[in-house]
Enzyme design. Sequence first.
Site, PDB file in Angstrom:
ATOM      1  CD  GLU A  66      -9.583  31.434  18.519  1.00 14.78           C
ATOM      2  OE1 GLU A  66      -8.228  32.203  18.311  1.00 14.78           O
ATOM      3  OE2 GLU A  66      -9.595  30.249  18.707  1.00 14.78           O
ATOM      4  CB  CYS A  68       4.598  22.696  12.401  1.00 19.30           C
ATOM      5  SG  CYS A  68       5.497  23.431  11.207  1.00 19.30           S
ATOM      6  CB  CYS A  72       9.691  16.790   9.765  1.00 18.32           C
ATOM      7  SG  CYS A  72      10.042  18.481   9.813  1.00 18.32           S
ATOM      8  CB  CYS A 114       4.443  16.691   9.553  1.00 16.83           C
ATOM      9  SG  CYS A 114       3.451  18.311   8.927  1.00 16.83           S
TER      10      CYS A 114
END
Length: 346
Positions: free
Chosen positions: A39, A196, A203, A206
């Site tokens: 992270e 995205c 799209c 998605c």
Amino acid sequence: MTPRAPSLASRVVRWQRQHGRHDLPWQQGRDPYSVWLSEIMLQQTQVSTVKAYYARFLERFPDLQSLAAANEDEVLALWSGLGYYSRARRLHQCARVIAEHHGGVFPVTAAELMALPGIGRSTAAAIASFCFQERVAILDGNVKRVLTRVLGFAEDLAQPRHEQLLWREAEALLPRDPAQMPAYTQGLMDLGASICSARQPACARCPMRTICAAHLEGDPGRYPVKTRRVARKQVELWLLHAENAQGGVGLVQRPATGIWARLHSLPTFESQEALLAACPQAGALGARQHAPIRHALTHRELELHVVSVRLRRDTALPQDATWFEGAAWRALALPAPVRKFLEATR
């Protein structure tokens, strides 16, 4: 906005399990040290870049105790080229705090993790969600983009109160079952990274397209809204590349604050005049001025002018620089443009 919560969470979890990423090195198990390291490395850095650094770092520091026991120079050297070196310093500091004050064991809640050096709200939530299945929201750049588009969240995120409002929306969307948290959190990250995207979202592929406000409006690029932009300051620097006949290169450790803090670098000056005053030989016949190097930092646009000169080994170098012989410089923490220059010229 929140009535979409059950539908959104279940779609994200289902999609992630079928189509999300499952082969990233830090996904093998739920070790908080591995997740934390990934992270921190992934902040402002792409996965493709992080993979090699992550493997090298983990090979040298396989656990928190080994990292806590290391000296900072060694940590920075392994981080060299990854950029944003304050992340590495805070990572090292955080390892020492956990070792000294938590018995070497990571706290298990996001609230406790946030109290540690260098762990912000989203990073703490990622660790707590992945490793301990805590129902807590993340909101990194990719997730902001996904959620603002799905929700049609048109408030300006440059304003803290609007950012806090989006945090509340993100919390309301969490799956009810804590066991789904790892897949849900990873799914939001994966959607932002692979579907995205900022400029050309896919799209049609998605899982959110039938409930996504931005898609239904026909204008995904409208989101997220953030009006404030940080203008990069233009900075011109002059670097002295001094070599000796034995193949040594003169390097100096930078001050503890400012650009390239505590990294080793070629002696750096604010003007050509300052460089020549410190090393008159750089203006003599045989010295070479290279083409400018342009390098972008978060808040600065650097234009670097490197001047190469051959000096005797017993020459006193400016700024108390030290000769590093042979390939010794490769083990140092160097700014990315300096390392790239040295690799290209040796």
